[in-house]
Write a protein that holds these residues in place. Structure first.
Motif, PDB file in Angstrom:
ATOM      1  N   LEU A 354     -46.802 -16.378  12.324  1.00 21.38           N
ATOM      2  CA  LEU A 354     -47.895 -15.278  12.800  1.00 21.38           C
ATOM      3  C   LEU A 354     -47.646 -15.112  14.472  1.00 21.38           C
ATOM      4  CD1 LEU A 354     -50.935 -16.136  10.723  1.00 21.38           C
ATOM      5  CD2 LEU A 354     -49.420 -14.128  10.392  1.00 21.38           C
ATOM      6  N   VAL A 355     -47.803 -15.878  15.115  1.00 16.48           N
ATOM      7  CA  VAL A 355     -47.525 -15.631  16.517  1.00 16.48           C
ATOM      8  C   VAL A 355     -46.353 -15.136  16.938  1.00 16.48           C
ATOM      9  CG1 VAL A 355     -47.701 -16.637  18.731  1.00 16.48           C
ATOM     10  CG2 VAL A 355     -49.117 -17.324  17.183  1.00 16.48           C
ATOM     11  N   GLU A 356     -45.239 -15.735  16.211  1.00 19.16           N
ATOM     12  CA  GLU A 356     -43.809 -14.867  16.596  1.00 19.16           C
ATOM     13  C   GLU A 356     -43.917 -13.598  16.212  1.00 19.16           C
ATOM     14  OE1 GLU A 356     -40.946 -18.825  16.328  1.00 19.16           O
ATOM     15  OE2 GLU A 356     -41.455 -17.841  14.675  1.00 19.16           O
ATOM     16  N   GLY A 357     -44.434 -13.172  14.941  1.00 22.09           N
ATOM     17  CA  GLY A 357     -44.593 -11.858  14.324  1.00 22.09           C
ATOM     18  C   GLY A 357     -45.165 -11.152  15.099  1.00 22.09           C
ATOM     19  N   PHE A 358     -46.405 -11.266  15.738  1.00 23.39           N
ATOM     20  CA  PHE A 358     -47.017 -10.329  16.547  1.00 23.39           C
ATOM     21  C   PHE A 358     -46.701 -10.123  17.933  1.00 23.39           C
ATOM     22  CE2 PHE A 358     -50.117 -10.603  12.931  1.00 23.39           C
ATOM     23  CZ  PHE A 358     -51.192 -10.042  13.289  1.00 23.39           C
ATOM     24  N   THR A 359     -46.149 -11.338  18.408  1.00 19.29           N
ATOM     25  CA  THR A 359     -45.718 -11.228  19.859  1.00 19.29           C
ATOM     26  C   THR A 359     -44.287 -10.280  19.335  1.00 19.29           C
ATOM     27  OG1 THR A 359     -46.240 -13.265  20.511  1.00 19.29           O
ATOM     28  CG2 THR A 359     -44.362 -12.634  21.542  1.00 19.29           C
ATOM     29  N   ALA A 360     -43.249 -10.268  18.519  1.00 17.81           N
ATOM     30  CA  ALA A 360     -42.368  -9.489  18.377  1.00 17.81           C
ATOM     31  C   ALA A 360     -42.785  -7.969  18.423  1.00 17.81           C
ATOM     32  CB  ALA A 360     -41.517  -9.912  17.178  1.00 17.81           C
ATOM     33  N   PHE A 361     -44.007  -7.856  17.695  1.00 15.58           N
ATOM     34  CA  PHE A 361     -44.385  -6.575  17.423  1.00 15.58           C
ATOM     35  C   PHE A 361     -44.772  -5.925  18.765  1.00 15.58           C
ATOM     36  CE2 PHE A 361     -47.809  -3.681  16.753  1.00 15.58           C
ATOM     37  CZ  PHE A 361     -47.414  -2.542  15.852  1.00 15.58           C
ATOM     38  N   TRP A 362     -45.515  -6.742  19.381  1.00 14.63           N
ATOM     39  CA  TRP A 362     -46.124  -6.058  20.741  1.00 14.63           C
ATOM     40  C   TRP A 362     -45.056  -5.577  21.644  1.00 14.63           C
ATOM     41  CZ3 TRP A 362     -51.036  -4.793  21.817  1.00 14.63           C
ATOM     42  CH2 TRP A 362     -51.307  -4.465  23.171  1.00 14.63           C
ATOM     43  N   ARG A 363     -43.958  -6.267  21.611  1.00 15.00           N
ATOM     44  CA  ARG A 363     -42.611  -6.183  22.440  1.00 15.00           C
ATOM     45  C   ARG A 363     -42.057  -5.298  22.011  1.00 15.00           C
ATOM     46  NH1 ARG A 363     -42.258 -12.560  24.387  1.00 15.00           N
ATOM     47  NH2 ARG A 363     -43.880 -12.840  25.501  1.00 15.00           N
ATOM     48  N   GLY A 364     -42.111  -4.640  20.950  1.00 14.28           N
ATOM     49  CA  GLY A 364     -41.300  -3.702  20.576  1.00 14.28           C
ATOM     50  C   GLY A 364     -40.297  -3.866  19.407  1.00 14.28           C
ATOM     51  N   ASP A 365     -40.118  -5.245  19.019  1.00 14.94           N
ATOM     52  CA  ASP A 365     -39.071  -5.758  17.999  1.00 14.94           C
ATOM     53  C   ASP A 365     -39.718  -5.572  16.697  1.00 14.94           C
ATOM     54  OD1 ASP A 365     -36.983  -7.022  16.590  1.00 14.94           O
ATOM     55  OD2 ASP A 365     -36.899  -8.589  18.204  1.00 14.94           O
ATOM     56  N   HIS A 366     -39.699  -4.542  16.321  1.00 18.11           N
ATOM     57  CA  HIS A 366     -40.155  -4.385  14.775  1.00 18.11           C
ATOM     58  C   HIS A 366     -39.614  -4.847  13.749  1.00 18.11           C
ATOM     59  CE1 HIS A 366     -41.909  -0.990  17.234  1.00 18.11           C
ATOM     60  NE2 HIS A 366     -42.953  -1.654  17.319  1.00 18.11           N
ATOM     61  N   ALA A 367     -38.472  -4.937  13.973  1.00 18.61           N
ATOM     62  CA  ALA A 367     -37.696  -5.596  12.533  1.00 18.61           C
ATOM     63  C   ALA A 367     -37.932  -7.157  12.717  1.00 18.61           C
ATOM     64  CB  ALA A 367     -36.060  -5.424  12.866  1.00 18.61           C
ATOM     65  N   THR A 368     -38.011  -7.699  13.851  1.00 22.14           N
ATOM     66  CA  THR A 368     -38.347  -9.325  13.848  1.00 22.14           C
ATOM     67  C   THR A 368     -39.648  -9.339  13.418  1.00 22.14           C
ATOM     68  OG1 THR A 368     -36.584  -9.724  15.475  1.00 22.14           O
ATOM     69  CG2 THR A 368     -38.429 -11.125  15.162  1.00 22.14           C
ATOM     70  N   ALA A 369     -40.601  -8.518  13.811  1.00 17.74           N
ATOM     71  CA  ALA A 369     -42.071  -8.717  13.482  1.00 17.74           C
ATOM     72  C   ALA A 369     -42.126  -8.567  11.975  1.00 17.74           C
ATOM     73  CB  ALA A 369     -42.938  -7.387  14.092  1.00 17.74           C
ATOM     74  N   ALA A 370     -41.470  -7.728  11.042  1.00 16.84           N
ATOM     75  CA  ALA A 370     -41.519  -7.471   9.841  1.00 16.84           C
ATOM     76  C   ALA A 370     -40.883  -8.862   9.186  1.00 16.84           C
ATOM     77  CB  ALA A 370     -40.854  -6.256   9.252  1.00 16.84           C
ATOM     78  N   ALA A 401     -43.168  -1.776   9.941  1.00 22.15           N
ATOM     79  CA  ALA A 401     -42.105  -1.348   9.041  1.00 22.15           C
ATOM     80  C   ALA A 401     -42.198   0.302   9.209  1.00 22.15           C
ATOM     81  CB  ALA A 401     -42.616  -1.364   7.478  1.00 22.15           C
ATOM     82  N   LEU A 402     -43.311   0.977   9.548  1.00 17.45           N
ATOM     83  CA  LEU A 402     -43.187   2.279  10.029  1.00 17.45           C
ATOM     84  C   LEU A 402     -42.447   2.551  11.406  1.00 17.45           C
ATOM     85  CD1 LEU A 402     -46.964   3.309   8.937  1.00 17.45           C
ATOM     86  CD2 LEU A 402     -44.811   4.284   7.880  1.00 17.45           C
ATOM     87  N   ARG A 403     -42.920   1.873  12.274  1.00 12.43           N
ATOM     88  CA  ARG A 403     -42.246   1.971  13.463  1.00 12.43           C
ATOM     89  C   ARG A 403     -40.928   1.480  13.496  1.00 12.43           C
ATOM     90  NH1 ARG A 403     -47.136   0.329  17.934  1.00 12.43           N
ATOM     91  NH2 ARG A 403     -48.639   1.385  16.902  1.00 12.43           N
ATOM     92  N   GLY A 404     -40.558   0.521  12.813  1.00 13.10           N
ATOM     93  CA  GLY A 404     -38.947   0.012  12.723  1.00 13.10           C
ATOM     94  C   GLY A 404     -38.129   0.631  11.615  1.00 13.10           C
ATOM     95  N   GLY A 405     -38.507   1.740  11.159  1.00  8.45           N
ATOM     96  CA  GLY A 405     -37.758   2.571  10.042  1.00  8.45           C
ATOM     97  C   GLY A 405     -37.466   1.936   8.918  1.00  8.45           C
ATOM     98  N   ASN A 406     -38.313   0.774   8.525  1.00 12.05           N
ATOM     99  CA  ASN A 406     -38.165   0.400   7.161  1.00 12.05           C
ATOM    100  C   ASN A 406     -38.985   1.187   6.176  1.00 12.05           C
ATOM    101  OD1 ASN A 406     -38.007  -1.297   4.910  1.00 12.05           O
ATOM    102  ND2 ASN A 406     -38.057  -3.254   5.973  1.00 12.05           N
ATOM    103  N   ARG A 407     -38.751   2.311   5.952  1.00 11.21           N
ATOM    104  CA  ARG A 407     -39.603   3.194   5.035  1.00 11.21           C
ATOM    105  C   ARG A 407     -39.925   2.566   3.663  1.00 11.21           C
ATOM    106  NH1 ARG A 407     -41.952   5.401   9.197  1.00 11.21           N
ATOM    107  NH2 ARG A 407     -40.112   5.964  10.635  1.00 11.21           N
ATOM    108  N   ASP A 408     -38.957   2.080   3.014  1.00 11.42           N
ATOM    109  CA  ASP A 408     -39.375   1.272   1.695  1.00 11.42           C
ATOM    110  C   ASP A 408     -40.491   0.384   1.603  1.00 11.42           C
ATOM    111  OD1 ASP A 408     -37.258   3.106   0.570  1.00 11.42           O
ATOM    112  OD2 ASP A 408     -35.685   1.441   0.571  1.00 11.42           O
ATOM    113  N   LEU A 409     -40.280  -0.564   2.833  1.00 11.90           N
ATOM    114  CA  LEU A 409     -41.507  -1.401   2.666  1.00 11.90           C
ATOM    115  C   LEU A 409     -42.559  -0.652   3.140  1.00 11.90           C
ATOM    116  CD1 LEU A 409     -42.360  -4.260   3.001  1.00 11.90           C
ATOM    117  CD2 LEU A 409     -41.558  -4.481   5.351  1.00 11.90           C
TER     118      LEU A 409
END
Length: 446
Positions: A354-370, A401-409
Motif C-alpha cells: 500500500l505504501v509503495e503503491g501510494f508513493t508511486a502514485f504521488w510521484r507520477g508512476d501510475h503503472a507501478t501504483a496500479a 489506471a486513468l492517469r496511466g492510460g490503462n483504460r480497460d482497468l
C-alpha cells in the motif's frame, strides 16, 4: 462483593472507586467524556482494584499509538503480578496477546471470554474494536450475535450492545438490519456515537449522500460536543457525503473547521484527516499547506511497527508535505520487519505494498501504483479499518489506471463502483473519463 452494572464481580473495588469505574465505562461505551481520569483516580485510591487497571490497559492498547502502548504494557505488568480471579485472568491473557501484536489471537481469546462471560460489556466492546482494527467483518457482527440472546432489553448496557451489533451488520452488508438496529439503539441511548456512526456507514455504503447529510445534521447535538471523542470521525462521515455530491468547498470548510481546527494528535482523527486531504487532492483540489501541519502531527505515532494501518495514512501526509525522508524511513522499516507477529505480517504483506503503491502514485508512476494496488485491494481488509475507510485504495487505483492510460482497468473499476453507488458524481466521472478516452482511441484507429 461489588459488581459492575451487568453483575460482573469487581474484586478490590470500594463504593467510591466503583462509581469512578462506572463513570469510565459509561464514557467508553458512548465515546463521550474522559474515561481515563476516573480510572486513574480509582487505581490511586484502590490499588488492588484490578479491573480498573485492566480497563485502563485496554483503553491504551486500543489507541494504536506507541506511547499509549507503553502505558498499557506497564499496567499489564502490574496485573500479571496480582492475584486474579478467572475473569480477570482471561482479560489479562487477551491483553498480553494484543500487546504482542497478535490481534487475531487476542480476538479469539475474547471470543471465548465473551461466551463464558456474555454480560462483560467491557470485553464485548474491546473485542469488537479488535475486530475493527483487524477488519474482521464477520466477527464484528457475530461476536454480538452469539451473546445478545443472553441479554434482556432491560439490562444496563443493552443498547450499547445493539449499537455494536449494528456496525457489524453494516460491515457484512446487511444494511437494512444495520440501520434498523442502529436506530433502535439510539432510541434507547441517543448519545451512543458508535450506533450513530453505524447508521452513517449504511448511508455511505448505499450512496445516500443527501440522507447522510440530513442524518448528521439532525442529530448533530448528540455527537458533536467538545467532550465527544468520536466527533471528528463523524464530521469525516459528513464530509464524505459532501464529497460524493461534488461539494468540495464544503469539504474543505469541514476540514479547516471541526475536523482539524483543534490539531488533534489522536491517531483515529489523523487517519480521517489524511484520507480526506488525499481524496480532495484526487479530485484536483489544491489543499495547500494543510499537509505540513498534519505530517508534523504524525511524527509521534508513525513508527512502522505498532500498527501499519496508521503508518500507511501517515505516508499520505508525508507525501503531501514533501517529506520524502520520512516516507523512505517508513518504507525501510516496513521492508525490514523481521519478527513473527501478526502485526509484522500485516506490515510486510499489506502495509508495504500500500505504501509503495501510494508513493508511486504521488510521484507520477501510475503503472507501478496500479501494479501494487490492484492485488492488495483484495487482502487489505485483513489489517484494519472499515469498508468506507479502505475505499481510498480503490479510488486511488482507479485514478492511477486513468492517469496511466490503462483504460480497460479504469472502465472496469468505474463500472464496479457504479454498481455499488450509481448516483455518485465521482464514480460517474470515473466512467466518463474512461469511456471518453476509449472512444477517442477507437475514432483514431478508424
Amino acid at each position: 462483593m461489588l459488581t459492575d452494572r451487568q453483575g460482573n464481580a469487581l474484586p478490590g473495588a470500594t463504593a467510591d472507586t466503583l462509581a469512578l469505574y462506572n463513570q469510565a465505562i459509561d464514557a467508553f461505551n458512548i465515546y463521550r467524556g474522559d474515561p481515563v481520569t476516573p480510572l486513574d483516580q480509582a487505581i490511586e485510591a484502590a490499588p488492588a482494584f484490578t479491573m480498573a487497571r485492566i480497563a485502563r490497559a485496554y483503553l491504551c492498547a486500543l489507541a494504536t499509538e506507541p506511547a499509549a502502548a507503553v502505558a498499557a504494557k506497564a499496567d499489564l505488568a502490574v496485573v500479571k503480578d496480582s492475584r486474579l480471579d478467572d475473569r480477570e485472568a482471561s482479560h489479562v491473557a487477551a491483553l498480553a496477546l494484543l500487546l504482542a501484536g497478535e490481534w487475531s489471537a487476542a480476538g479469539v481469546a475474547l471470543d471465548r471470554h465473551n461466551l463464558r462471560y456474555p454480560h462483560d460489556l467491557l470485553a464485548l466492546q474491546a473485542g469488537h474494536l479488535i475486530d475493527f482494527y483487524r477488519a474482521n467483518a464477520r466477527n464484528l457482527r457475530d461476536r454480538l450475535a452469539r451473546v445478545l440472546p443472553r441479554w434482556s432489553p432491560d439490562m444496563p448496557g443493552h443498547s450499547i450492545a445493539l449499537g455494536l451489533y449494528a456496525f457489524g451488520l453494516e460491515e457484512t452488508g446487511d444494511y437494512a438490519r444495520a440501520e434498523e438496529t442502529g436506530r433502535q439503539a439510539l432510541d434507547r441511548q441517543p448519545l451512543d456515537c458508535w450506533a450513530h456512526h453505524a447508521v452513517a456507514h449504511v448511508m455511505e455504503m448505499q450512496g445516500r449522500a443527501q440522507d447522510g447529510i440530513g442524518w448528521m445534521t439532525a442529530r448533530e447535538p448528540y455527537w458533536s460536543g467538545d467532550d465527544n471523542l468520536f466527533k471528528v470521525h463523524n464530521w469525516w462521515h459528513r464530509a464524505l457525503c459532501h464529497l460524493d455530491l461534488g461539494q468540495t468547498q464544503e469539504v474543505l470548510a469541514l476540514y479547516d473547521g471541526p475536523i482539524r481546527q483543534e490539531r488533534s494528535a489522536v491517531a483515529l482523527d489523523m487517519i480521517d484527516a489524511s484520507t480526506l486531504l488525499w481524496r480532495l487532492t484526487l479530485t484536483g483540489q489544491d489543499v495547500g499547506e494543510r499537509w505540513q501541519e498534519l505530517a508534523a502531527a504524525w511524527d509521534q505515532h508513525a513508527d512502522g511497527r505498532l500498527y501499519p494501518f496508521n503508518d500507511w495514512h501517515a505516508v499520505m501526509a508525508y507525501l503531501g508535505a514533501g517529506r520524502d525522508d520520512r516516507v523512505e524511513e517508513l518504507l525501510a522499516t516496513l521492508r525490514e520487519t523481521d519478527d513473527n507477529s501478526e502485526t509484522a505480517a500485516w506490515a510486510r504483506g499489506i502495509g508495504l505494498p500500500l505504501v509503495e503503491g501510494f508513493t508511486a502514485f504521488w510521484r507520477g508512476d501510475h503503472a507501478t501504483a496500479a501494479e501494487r494496488l490492484h492485488p492488495v485491494r483484495f487482502i487489505a481488509n485483513a489489517f484494519g479499518g472499515s469498508h468506507a475507510q479502505r475505499d481510498i485504495i480503490d479510488w486511488t487505483l482507479t485514478e492511477a489506471a486513468l492517469r496511466g492510460g490503462n483504460r480497460d482497468l479504469a472502465e472496469g473499476l468505474a463500472n464496479e463502483r457504479l454498481a455499488l453507488k450509481p448516483h455518485s458524481l465521482i464514480n460517474r466521472d470515473f466512467l466518463r473519463r474512461a469511456t471518453t478516452s476509449i472512444q477517442e482511441q477507437q475514432r483514431h484507429i478508424a
